[in-house]
Scaffold this active site. Structure first.
Site, PDB file in Angstrom:
ATOM      1  N   CYS A 123      32.721  29.613 -33.419  1.00 54.44           N
ATOM      2  CA  CYS A 123      32.331  30.390 -34.676  1.00 54.44           C
ATOM      3  C   CYS A 123      32.407  29.812 -36.013  1.00 54.44           C
ATOM      4  CB  CYS A 123      32.526  32.110 -34.230  1.00 54.44           C
ATOM      5  SG  CYS A 123      31.876  32.841 -35.703  1.00 54.44           S
ATOM      6  N   ASN A 164      20.903  40.442 -40.998  1.00 52.35           N
ATOM      7  CA  ASN A 164      19.815  40.184 -39.796  1.00 52.35           C
ATOM      8  C   ASN A 164      20.496  39.941 -38.383  1.00 52.35           C
ATOM      9  OD1 ASN A 164      17.777  39.241 -41.695  1.00 52.35           O
ATOM     10  ND2 ASN A 164      19.045  37.485 -42.236  1.00 52.35           N
ATOM     11  N   HIS A 223      27.668  35.739 -36.239  1.00 50.32           N
ATOM     12  CA  HIS A 223      29.126  36.560 -36.675  1.00 50.32           C
ATOM     13  C   HIS A 223      28.409  37.675 -37.530  1.00 50.32           C
ATOM     14  CE1 HIS A 223      33.528  36.822 -37.577  1.00 50.32           C
ATOM     15  NE2 HIS A 223      33.059  37.758 -38.241  1.00 50.32           N
ATOM     16  N   HIS A 231      27.279  39.685 -40.553  1.00 53.51           N
ATOM     17  CA  HIS A 231      27.453  39.382 -42.022  1.00 53.51           C
ATOM     18  C   HIS A 231      26.433  40.310 -42.855  1.00 53.51           C
ATOM     19  CE1 HIS A 231      24.993  36.214 -40.444  1.00 53.51           C
ATOM     20  NE2 HIS A 231      24.214  36.243 -41.329  1.00 53.51           N
TER      21      HIS A 231
END
Ligand code: AMP
Length: 115
Positions: free
Chosen positions: A5, A88, A99, A101
Site C-alpha cells: 500500500c 472518494n 487507503h 484519505h
C-alpha cells in the site's frame, strides 16, 4: 501495515512526503499532483481501504480525521476563504489509492456539483 500500500509506505517513512500535520492517529501531506493551490491528503496511520470501512467502533478515528482536516485548513490559512473536504470510495468515485484519505482542497473557487 500493508506492504503493497502506497500510503502505508508513506506512513512508515519508506516513501517521502511533504508532511503538513501529524498526530498519533493520522498524518497529512501535500498531494503529489495538486488539483488546487492547497491540496492536502489526510490519512489514518492504520490501513483502512476507504471511508466505507469506518464504523461506529472507529468514532475516535473519524473525529481525528475531521480534526486534522480542519487543522490543515487553519495552518494553510484558508478557513475564511473556504475549503472542500472530499473522499472518494471505489471506482465510480475515482478512488485511485486504496487507503482511506480525505482531500483538503482550497485556494480557488470550486465548482458544484463535482464532475
Ligand atoms: P484518489 O484518486 O481519491 O484515490 O486520490 C489519491 C490521490 O493521491 C491523488 O490525488 C494523487 O495525486 C495522490 N497521490 C498519489 N501518489 C502520491 C504520493 N506519492 N504522494 C502524494 N500524493 C499522492
Amino acid at each position: 501495515m500493508a506492504s503493497d500500500c502506497l500510503f502505508c509506505r508513506i506512513v512508515a517513512g519508506e516513501i517521502p512526503s511533504d508532511q503538513v500535520y501529524a498526530d498519533d492517529d493520522v498524518i497529512a501531506f501535500r498531494d503529489i499532483a495538486p488539483k488546487a493551490p492547497v491540496h492536502v491528503l489526510v490519512i489514518p496511520r492504520r490501513h483502512l481501504d476507504s471511508i466505507a470501512d469506518l464504523g461506529l467502533d472507529d468514532a475516535s478515528l473519524a473525529a481525528a480525521l475531521v480534526n486534522a482536516a480542519n487543522e490543515v485548513a487553519r495552518r494553510e490559512g484558508v478557513v475564511e476563504s473556504g475549503y472542500r473536504v472530499v473522499t472518494n470510495v471505489g471506482s465510480d468515485a475515482g478512488q485511485s489509492v486504496g487507503h482511506l484519505h480525505l482531500h483538503v482542497l482550497a485556494g480557488r473557487r470550486m465548482a458544484w456539483p463535482p464532475g
